[in-house]
Design a protein around this motif. Structure first.
Motif, mmCIF file in Angstrom:
data_model
loop_
_atom_site.group_PDB
_atom_site.id
_atom_site.type_symbol
_atom_site.label_atom_id
_atom_site.label_comp_id
_atom_site.label_asym_id
_atom_site.label_seq_id
_atom_site.Cartn_x
_atom_site.Cartn_y
_atom_site.Cartn_z
ATOM 1 N N GLN A 154 -99.119 -24.946 -81.366
ATOM 2 C CA GLN A 154 -99.241 -23.592 -80.839
ATOM 3 C C GLN A 154 -100.195 -23.501 -79.656
ATOM 4 O O GLN A 154 -100.142 -22.542 -78.883
ATOM 5 C CB GLN A 154 -99.674 -22.605 -81.935
ATOM 6 N N HIS A 155 -101.063 -24.499 -79.491
ATOM 7 C CA HIS A 155 -101.980 -24.487 -78.345
ATOM 8 C C HIS A 155 -101.228 -24.549 -77.022
ATOM 9 O O HIS A 155 -101.744 -24.121 -75.989
ATOM 10 C CB HIS A 155 -102.965 -25.647 -78.440
ATOM 11 N N PHE A 156 -99.988 -25.074 -77.056
ATOM 12 C CA PHE A 156 -99.190 -25.115 -75.838
ATOM 13 C C PHE A 156 -98.860 -23.708 -75.327
ATOM 14 O O PHE A 156 -98.676 -23.513 -74.138
ATOM 15 C CB PHE A 156 -97.877 -25.873 -76.086
ATOM 16 N N ILE A 157 -98.768 -22.750 -76.233
ATOM 17 C CA ILE A 157 -98.336 -21.417 -75.808
ATOM 18 C C ILE A 157 -99.435 -20.377 -75.886
ATOM 19 O O ILE A 157 -99.243 -19.241 -75.465
ATOM 20 C CB ILE A 157 -97.128 -20.937 -76.646
ATOM 21 N N ASN A 158 -100.610 -20.749 -76.386
ATOM 22 C CA ASN A 158 -101.696 -19.780 -76.544
ATOM 23 C C ASN A 158 -102.264 -19.299 -75.220
ATOM 24 O O ASN A 158 -102.816 -18.200 -75.145
ATOM 25 C CB ASN A 158 -102.832 -20.367 -77.387
ATOM 26 N N GLN A 159 -102.154 -20.110 -74.178
ATOM 27 C CA GLN A 159 -102.797 -19.766 -72.920
ATOM 28 C C GLN A 159 -101.993 -18.779 -72.078
ATOM 29 O O GLN A 159 -102.539 -18.108 -71.223
ATOM 30 C CB GLN A 159 -103.055 -21.039 -72.092
ATOM 31 N N GLY A 160 -100.692 -18.711 -72.335
ATOM 32 C CA GLY A 160 -99.864 -17.751 -71.619
ATOM 33 C C GLY A 160 -99.631 -18.096 -70.158
ATOM 34 O O GLY A 160 -99.260 -17.237 -69.364
ATOM 35 N N LYS A 161 -99.857 -19.337 -69.750
ATOM 36 C CA LYS A 161 -99.651 -19.745 -68.355
ATOM 37 C C LYS A 161 -98.478 -20.706 -68.312
ATOM 38 O O LYS A 161 -98.608 -21.894 -68.562
ATOM 39 C CB LYS A 161 -100.920 -20.413 -67.815
ATOM 40 N N ALA A 196 -107.177 -27.574 -77.288
ATOM 41 C CA ALA A 196 -107.098 -26.113 -77.225
ATOM 42 C C ALA A 196 -106.449 -25.647 -75.939
ATOM 43 O O ALA A 196 -105.713 -24.641 -75.927
ATOM 44 C CB ALA A 196 -108.492 -25.510 -77.376
ATOM 45 N N ILE A 197 -106.717 -26.341 -74.837
ATOM 46 C CA ILE A 197 -106.057 -26.051 -73.563
ATOM 47 C C ILE A 197 -105.316 -27.323 -73.151
ATOM 48 O O ILE A 197 -105.897 -28.226 -72.533
ATOM 49 C CB ILE A 197 -107.070 -25.630 -72.479
ATOM 50 N N PRO A 198 -104.045 -27.434 -73.506
ATOM 51 C CA PRO A 198 -103.318 -28.677 -73.235
ATOM 52 C C PRO A 198 -102.926 -28.818 -71.763
ATOM 53 O O PRO A 198 -102.183 -28.002 -71.226
ATOM 54 C CB PRO A 198 -102.086 -28.573 -74.140
ATOM 55 N N THR A 199 -103.459 -29.831 -71.135
ATOM 56 C CA THR A 199 -103.072 -30.229 -69.793
ATOM 57 C C THR A 199 -102.698 -31.700 -69.864
ATOM 58 O O THR A 199 -102.924 -32.355 -70.889
ATOM 59 C CB THR A 199 -104.224 -30.041 -68.792
ATOM 60 N N ILE A 200 -102.137 -32.225 -68.790
ATOM 61 C CA ILE A 200 -101.814 -33.650 -68.798
ATOM 62 C C ILE A 200 -103.075 -34.469 -69.043
ATOM 63 O O ILE A 200 -103.072 -35.424 -69.823
ATOM 64 C CB ILE A 200 -101.136 -34.047 -67.473
ATOM 65 N N LYS A 201 -104.178 -34.064 -68.422
ATOM 66 C CA LYS A 201 -105.441 -34.777 -68.579
ATOM 67 C C LYS A 201 -105.948 -34.708 -70.015
ATOM 68 O O LYS A 201 -106.266 -35.737 -70.621
ATOM 69 C CB LYS A 201 -106.488 -34.195 -67.631
ATOM 70 N N SER A 202 -106.014 -33.498 -70.562
ATOM 71 C CA SER A 202 -106.574 -33.349 -71.911
ATOM 72 C C SER A 202 -105.674 -33.981 -72.969
ATOM 73 O O SER A 202 -106.151 -34.570 -73.944
ATOM 74 C CB SER A 202 -106.819 -31.863 -72.236
#
Length: 327
Positions: free
Chosen positions: A154-161, A104-110
């Motif tokens: 789409q989770h890549f763009i949902n956070q808006g950061k 849901a919040i894609p980071t390198i770690k997740s």
């Protein structure tokens, strides 16, 4: 699995009394069958070809596959997995296709942990980001992974950061380059925005395919839509008095579902449920009228219900309607 080339031999209707057995049998068939309509088959074959290009001649192919929610992407993913299941060679496990749901919040770690989980790494939380990435690349080679599907793009763009997004998408690009596997990015239509802000990903994913909703814009699209509905009807153990065999009814099914397969299934489920609970001999118009209100839109009554005589053939895509999309 329902193939449109063989739908005419599925079954003939008989007056069957709806009982608990036929009720649950029909619900099961609705939810377990896969209809290989034209668009689905085209996308399915293109992803298979991406796998085969890597398997047969070692050339990876990268595809982005998008579609609205409910148009069949999850079903497509499952069918691809079934086509190329894991297997053993002596004591070595082969994973032809790896499917990863984007966190849901894609980071390198997740992201790296999500991939390691799918690779059955019990120590998926251990190590630095670089160490996890190195393990991933090692596993991909060890398990001979030929194709990776990253779903929920789409989770890549949902956070808006955009700063965090850029780092995560750069990591994804690195996996694409170093895995030497074919890659399918799958998600909602807005997922393509990721390619507009990352030029290097954009170049790697020039092949784009979509699973659109059904439409009734022309005779060809009407035929495809009505054939899909016919396949569903012919695989339910109960007769219909309100059916797509009557062409004037097709528009009602379209406006009630917006051509989206998941809503089509919900609509038929509701109609079967109403017929069963009310001990009806056939599934009639009132069954679908009930189904639309109770399964799709609770405000869909009278002139706002496609199966009501007062309905005026309007798309239900305005604000506060079931198929409204926020732009």
């Amino acid at each position: 699995m329902y193939d449109l080339t063989s739908i005419m031999i599925l079954r003939s209707f008989k007056m069957i009394k709806m009982n608990k057995k036929t009720y649950y049998s029909s619900i099961k068939k609705l939810n377990s069958g896969v209809i290989y309509h034209d668009e689905f088959r085209l996308v399915f074959e293109q992803i298979k070809e991406a796998y085969n290009m890597k398997q047969e001649i070692g050339i990876p192919t990268h595809i982005i596959c998008t579609g609205e929610s409910g148009t069949g992407k999850s079903t497509l993913k499952r069918q691809i997995e079934k086509e190329f299941p894991p297997y053993l060679i002596k004591d070595r496990k082969i994973i032809p296709i790896l499917v990863v749901d984007t966190p849901a919040i894609p980071t390198i770690k997740s992201l790296s942990e999500a991939v390691l989980i799918e690779l059955n790494d019990p120590l998926f939380k251990s190590g630095s980001a670089m160490e996890k990435t190195q393990r991933i690349l090692l596993y991909l080679k060890q398990f001979n992974v030929n194709l990776i599907i990253f779903d929920e793009l789409q989770h890549f763009i949902n956070q808006g950061k955009e700063k965090g997004l850029s780092k995560a998408s750069d990591w994804l690009k690195m996996i694409i380059d170093h895995s030497n596997a074919s890659i399918v990015l799958m998600g909602l239509t807005r997922s393509e925005y990721l390619l507009t802000i990352n030029e290097q990903l954009h170049r790697r994913f020039s092949s784009r395919i979509a699973l659109p909703p059904f439409s009734i814009n022309n005779m060809k699209s009407i035929k495809i839509f009505s054939t899909v509905l016919s396949v569903i009807e012919k695989n339910i153990d109960f007769p219909y008095s309100f059916t797509v065999k009557k062409s004037s009814n097709i528009s009602a099914f379209y406006y009630a579902t917006n051509g989206i397969i998941s809503y089509i299934i919900k609509l038929y489920e509701g109609a079967i449920e109403y017929a069963f609970k009310n001990k009806l001999e056939t599934i009639d118009r009132l069954c679908f009228e009930y189904a639309f209100t109770y399964k799709i839109w609770n405000l869909g009554v009278n002139e706002f219900n496609p199966f009501h005589p007062k309905f005026n053939n309007q798309r239900l895509d305005r604000p506060n309607m079931p198929f409204y999309k926020v732009r």
